[in-house]
Design a protein around this motif. Structure first.
Motif, PDB file in Angstrom:
ATOM      1  N   LEU A 145       0.748  -1.071   0.072  1.00  0.00           N
ATOM      2  CA  LEU A 145       0.119  -0.035  -0.012  1.00  0.00           C
ATOM      3  C   LEU A 145       1.009   1.239   0.040  1.00  0.00           C
ATOM      4  O   LEU A 145       0.531   2.360  -0.644  1.00  0.00           O
ATOM      5  N   ILE A 146       1.726   1.304   0.722  1.00  0.00           N
ATOM      6  CA  ILE A 146       2.873   2.376   0.824  1.00  0.00           C
ATOM      7  C   ILE A 146       3.599   2.586  -0.583  1.00  0.00           C
ATOM      8  O   ILE A 146       3.588   3.739  -1.071  1.00  0.00           O
ATOM      9  N   SER A 147       3.936   1.605  -1.099  1.00  0.00           N
ATOM     10  CA  SER A 147       4.515   1.441  -2.373  1.00  0.00           C
ATOM     11  C   SER A 147       3.466   2.210  -3.374  1.00  0.00           C
ATOM     12  O   SER A 147       3.927   3.064  -4.347  1.00  0.00           O
ATOM     13  N   TYR A 148       2.450   1.619  -3.336  1.00  0.00           N
ATOM     14  CA  TYR A 148       1.462   2.126  -4.222  1.00  0.00           C
ATOM     15  C   TYR A 148       1.353   3.413  -4.213  1.00  0.00           C
ATOM     16  O   TYR A 148       1.321   4.520  -5.182  1.00  0.00           O
ATOM     17  N   PHE A 149       1.059   4.121  -2.805  1.00  0.00           N
ATOM     18  CA  PHE A 149       0.945   5.592  -2.772  1.00  0.00           C
ATOM     19  C   PHE A 149       2.238   6.477  -3.071  1.00  0.00           C
ATOM     20  O   PHE A 149       2.148   7.478  -3.459  1.00  0.00           O
ATOM     21  N   MET A 150       3.388   5.884  -2.788  1.00  0.00           N
ATOM     22  CA  MET A 150       4.524   6.590  -3.032  1.00  0.00           C
ATOM     23  C   MET A 150       4.720   6.560  -4.714  1.00  0.00           C
ATOM     24  O   MET A 150       5.617   7.670  -5.187  1.00  0.00           O
ATOM     25  N   SER A 151       4.099   5.821  -5.484  1.00  0.00           N
ATOM     26  CA  SER A 151       4.223   5.801  -6.905  1.00  0.00           C
ATOM     27  C   SER A 151       3.440   6.960  -7.505  1.00  0.00           C
ATOM     28  O   SER A 151       3.751   7.062  -8.657  1.00  0.00           O
ATOM     29  N   PHE A 152       2.974   7.701  -6.743  1.00  0.00           N
ATOM     30  CA  PHE A 152       2.105   8.959  -7.646  1.00  0.00           C
ATOM     31  C   PHE A 152       3.092  10.195  -7.579  1.00  0.00           C
ATOM     32  O   PHE A 152       3.606  10.387  -6.686  1.00  0.00           O
TER      33      PHE A 152
END
Length: 131
Positions: free
Chosen positions: A124-131
């Motif tokens: 989830l953190i990686s997903y958010f950081m991808s933006f």
């Protein structure tokens, strides 16, 4: 008066309280956070749900996982005393502590690096950081 048998405070860090070695049971409304904190600390529950998810959580704690007692009748001193004695002093309470410790151990594994909950949070953190 409590005469040294207890202490009343306006607020306390619930999970820290549950982690204390002197806590033998948790009288709870069974909101999801309270239920999880009790499981994470290996503390059997005396369940008194009010509404919503609390009712379902209490049923799981008492009837499925079997590490809690459900206070279903009108709450009276004698009923509360019996529930506390059952959880803390009787063999039934010892079985509850054994069952909750099994689930606590499983939760601990999930929360460590490499565990399923840990990995899900990392994703989830990686997903958010991808933006």
């Amino acid at each position: 008066m409590l005469d040294g048998r207890g202490h009343i405070v306006k607020w306390a860090p619930q999970q820290e309280v549950l982690a204390h070695s002197s806590v033998g049971a948790f009288w709870t409304h069974n909101g999801w956070n309270s239920t999880l904190e009790s499981i994470c600390e290996g503390v059997p529950m005396i369940c008194q749900p009010c509404d919503g998810d609390q009712l379902v959580n209490a049923r799981y704690v008492c009837d499925v996982w079997r590490f809690g007692l459900h206070l279903e009748k009108k709450v009276e001193r004698g009923e509360i005393e019996r529930a506390i004695r059952r959880v803390i002093l009787e063999a039934e309470g010892q079985k509850m502590r054994e069952r909750i410790m099994i689930l606590k151990d499983k939760m601990d594994i999930c929360l460590k690096p490499g565990g399923s909950s840990y990995q899900s949070l990392e994703s989830l953190i990686s997903y958010f950081m991808s933006f």
